[in-house]
Design an enzyme around this catalytic site. Structure first.
Site, short mmCIF file in Angstrom:
data_model
loop_
_atom_site.label_atom_id
_atom_site.label_comp_id
_atom_site.label_asym_id
_atom_site.label_seq_id
_atom_site.Cartn_x
_atom_site.Cartn_y
_atom_site.Cartn_z
N VAL A 76 1.20 5.61 22.91
CA VAL A 76 1.44 7.05 22.99
C VAL A 76 2.66 7.34 22.13
CG1 VAL A 76 2.29 8.92 24.48
CG2 VAL A 76 0.42 7.48 25.26
N CYS A 77 2.56 8.29 21.21
CA CYS A 77 3.70 8.66 20.38
C CYS A 77 4.85 9.08 21.30
CB CYS A 77 3.35 9.81 19.45
SG CYS A 77 4.80 10.49 18.64
N ILE A 78 6.00 8.48 21.09
CA ILE A 78 7.11 8.70 22.03
C ILE A 78 7.57 10.17 22.03
CG2 ILE A 78 8.88 7.89 20.37
CD1 ILE A 78 10.31 6.67 22.89
N GLY A 81 4.84 12.28 23.66
CA GLY A 81 4.76 11.94 25.07
C GLY A 81 5.92 12.55 25.86
#
Lengths: 129, 100, 121
Positions: A76-78, A81
């Site tokens: 998940v793209c930080i 997210g």
């Protein structure tokens, strides 16, 4: 062939389930899945606390099972997210949040992982909408 | 085949311009795959049907079935496929452009 | 990271209505930082991202225009915009915030065919 998927849609959108079905189909055909990168509203796929009604398709749970069988990388793209409330223990401590909810088996990581997947895969397929 | 593009379209052509745009940039050698709400594009006689019939076109059968469209009159040259074949199509085309 | 690939990033959505355009730009700049060979194609409603005089503070969002003007800092030099999409929307190239090269749909097809992979935003 080596595939990676860029998923942009939340679990409530059919595109999220299409991405899962595509991943399942490519693994059945003995292709390799290098990485699934959940970006934009697809970050919601990283939540471990949604409660799916009885008899309804739980796409997050199916991703989980598929990953356990085939051990591909799930990210998940930080940035995507965190702003949507998808957070792991480390970030919850850093931002002084009371809880964390990232599913096991998924990493919170940066866009470099998308760049890396793009370079290392023969095909990168976008699932949006 | 190696330079061609597989265009996927997942929005209804009756509410969204995804299919129209896709048809604007798709070349002769490209293919179009309708999925999710994109399968409404398989209904005959909408304004884009003529343009669509000039291209190699596929649709996810399960999406047509789910929406009760299999009993409707569909653009005849559209090939109905499953996800296994979708994967196959992505290996046969060099690029995939998703319209959504 | 292995050798670079030709990556086409296609941008077809309006700015501000959702953060898709913003996140597409974030991804673009990240790709640039990782030394990828990037070509940007603005088409359809994506051409609205290129308008100058965007003042998005009033809708509590970061200006896309400022970030688009920073492309050169990230070595992103190949920026194309669809002439037909501009025409359909009655936008002249003088209204754009960056000197993107205007291409016809046929010319865009050619650009696409030289890419190794596409990211569709």
């Amino acid at each position: 062939m080596i595939f990676s998927l860029l998923v942009l849609s939340p679990p409530s959108s059919q595109a999220s389930s299409s991405a899962y079905q595509f991943a399942n189909a490519l693994l059945l055909q003995k292709h390799r899945l290098y990485r699934v990168f959940f970006y934009h509203d697809a970050a919601y796929n990283g939540s471990s606390i949604q409660c799916i009604g009885q008899g309804e398709f739980d796409v997050a749970k199916e991703w989980d099972k598929l990953q356990q069988q085939h051990s591909f990388d799930s990210v998940v793209c930080i940035a995507a997210g965190l702003k949507r409330g998808i957070i792991n223990k480390v970030e919850a401590l850093r931002y002084e949040k009371a809880a964390h909810n990232l599913r096991n088996g998924i990493n919170l990581s940066g866009l470099g992982e998308l760049a890396d997947a793009t370079v290392k895969s023969d095909r990168l397929i976008t699932f949006g909408g | 085949m190696s330079h061609s593009i597989l265009h996927t379209v997942n929005q209804s052509p009756f509410t969204h311009s995804a299919l129209q745009q896709c048809l604007c940039y798709a070349q002769e050698s490209d293919s179009i795959l309708l999925l999710e709400n994109g399968v409404y594009g398989a209904l005959l006689k909408h304004s884009l049907a003529d343009k669509l019939s000039g291209k190699k076109c596929y649709a996810i059968e399960a999406d047509l079935k789910a929406r009760g469209l299999l009993g409707q009159e569909l653009t005849p040259h559209i090939e109905l496929i499953d996800f296994i074949y979708f994967v196959e199509l992505t290996t046969q085309h060099k690029l995939v452009q998703s319209w959504y | 990271m292995t050798s670079s690939k030709k990556i086409g990033i296609t941008l077809g959505h309006t700015p501000y209505g959702s953060d898709l355009a913003q996140e597409a730009l974030d991804a673009t700049l990240a790709m640039g930082l990782f030394g990828q060979d990037i070509t940007l194609i603005f088409w359809g409603d994506g051409v609205f991202q290129l308008l100058k005089s965007q003042n998005s503070e009033s809708v509590h969002q970061k200006s896309l225009e400022k970030q688009i003007n920073a492309f050169e800092l990230y070595d992103i030099e190949r920026v194309f915009v669809c002439a037909q999409s501009l025409e359909q929307r009655n936008i002249s190239t003088s209204s754009l915030c960056t000197d993107a090269e205007c291409l016809s749909p046929t010319e865009i097809q050619k650009v696409l065919s030289t890419q190794d992979t596409l990211l569709s935003f």
